[in-house]
Write an enzyme that holds these catalytic residues in place. Sequence first.
Site, short mmCIF file in Angstrom:
data_model
loop_
_atom_site.label_atom_id
_atom_site.label_comp_id
_atom_site.label_asym_id
_atom_site.label_seq_id
_atom_site.Cartn_x
_atom_site.Cartn_y
_atom_site.Cartn_z
N ARG A 291 12.25 3.43 1.03
CA ARG A 291 11.92 2.51 2.13
C ARG A 291 13.09 1.57 2.32
NH1 ARG A 291 6.83 -0.86 3.80
NH2 ARG A 291 6.31 1.23 4.42
N LYS B 148 23.62 -7.82 -6.56
CA LYS B 148 24.84 -8.10 -7.32
C LYS B 148 26.04 -7.40 -6.69
CE LYS B 148 22.11 -8.12 -11.55
NZ LYS B 148 21.74 -7.28 -12.67
N ARG C 296 0.82 -1.21 0.00
CA ARG C 296 0.00 0.00 0.00
C ARG C 296 0.85 1.27 0.00
NH1 ARG C 296 -3.80 -1.63 3.87
NH2 ARG C 296 -2.73 -3.55 3.39
N THR C 297 1.99 1.25 0.70
CA THR C 297 2.80 2.47 0.71
C THR C 297 3.34 2.75 -0.68
OG1 THR C 297 3.39 2.07 3.01
CG2 THR C 297 4.73 3.65 1.83
N HIS D 78 8.18 6.55 10.08
CA HIS D 78 7.34 6.39 8.90
C HIS D 78 6.45 7.65 8.86
CE1 HIS D 78 5.24 4.80 5.62
NE2 HIS D 78 4.84 3.62 6.09
#
Lengths: 169, 341
Positions: free
Chosen positions: B121, B99, B71-72, B151
Amino acid sequence: MVSGHLNAENLLESVTQELRVQMMHRDLTDPIMIGIRTGGVWLAERLHTALNLNSPLGVLDISFYRDDFSQSGLNPKVQPTQLPCPTEGRDLILVDDVIMSGRTIRAAMNELFDYGRPASILLVTLIDLQHRHLPIQPDVVGERLTLGEDQQIKLSGPFPLALEIRNRS
Amino acid sequence: MLPKEYYDAIQLTPEGQLKHFLTIEGLSPLLLTEILDTADSFVDMNAQQVKKVPLLRGKTVANLFFEASTRTLSTFELAAKRLSADVLNLNISTSSTSKGETLKDTLMTLQAMHCDMFVVRHSASGAAHFIAQHVTPDVAVINAGDGRHAHPTQAMLDMLTIRQHKGDFKNLKVAIVGDILHSRVARSEIHALRILGANEIRVIAPATLLPKHIESLGVKVFTEMSRGLRDVDVVIMLRLQRERMQTALLPSESEFYSLYGLTENKLAYAKPDAIVMHPGPINRGVEIESRVADGPRSVILNQVTNGIAVRMAVMSMAMSGQQLNTQSSSFTESSARTESL
């Protein structure tokens, strides 16, 4: 250079007369009138009643469409644009209190085109301060003025409408 | 807690405007209110026929998600698109970091593509701060959740939801319930509620799910729902973050539910008009009973809707702050010679 008060009610009366003539001339039988927040909405409300238009009045807030957003930031109290009926293929009458650079009208037309392709747009302003930056001209004007560098004009309302020219302090 | 000046220096312009949005800490009540007012404008816009404005036209927003999110990420993506920005979603856990590329190299690569904003995030606390300190000066960074730290957009969308339902914050008692220990949402909410002047902030959780010294944030601590929920106006339930629990902090989910799960019986301790919130994703039967989650006092889906508006507000404010910071031109029609009272 001008000073003092202009009679806004008299100007509104002459705008009403001229707009009536323009509507006949262009054969606009059922146009949608749209006011630009805030002063343009006050004028549009009065014109809408005086001309006894059928379609409901629309209200446009152009804050999200301004081209100076990156220079002046966002007005945190933007109110919603309300177009009560579809504008696609319709004749529109756009109303604002003052035109100067033409950037507000540019923003308003951009926003209107996001809602569809109107048949035509007629522009009405109470005051034209000239100093245009863009090739945009009103079709109906109450008064053309040239203000001094240190002057500004303020419309207050909605009842009664009053125009005041002030020197910047 | 770091001093206010530290956060100001990173996320505000010299004029006090937002240029990054990394944490709620240190921000003024005035600025938080400005975010909420701007978001309100976008709430109205999102309900309209045309859900798009040209504020960020020509800008490129990169969503850098080093941690899974539904949802974010999707609300940030929609927010950027509704502001007319071009959006790049990068699920970094499956890209070059696997990598061996470092965070700084990933960042420099994206800067070379002329991105204007990074929405970040990351599972490490402080990741968004690190990126904000290393980007070129005209790039805005928005924290979409960093470790257990913050947040901030989630906290602001919750504040918007509370303001819509309750009006002023001054008389409100708010309870935050559940896994406080792992919750960056809880920390940001506590800061936001304090800054906006909430009357009382409570946390309710078993002792194993409470961070040490949580009282120092200005909250009242309860370990029983019957006492903690008494007379509250707002109940914020948190998700049990099993994926972050490395040791046995709970006997079982069913025992947690019987003690801390929000059922209609437990909700009866709160005020009759109390609202129920949850940042999602909800675990039915673990933190919250279905009848409560789907009931008339639940505003959980309003929170999702408000998430888009708050993210549009923060993105447009930060982008505007960045540009004001780097430009000197200031001519506007309204400030020149015309003004409507």
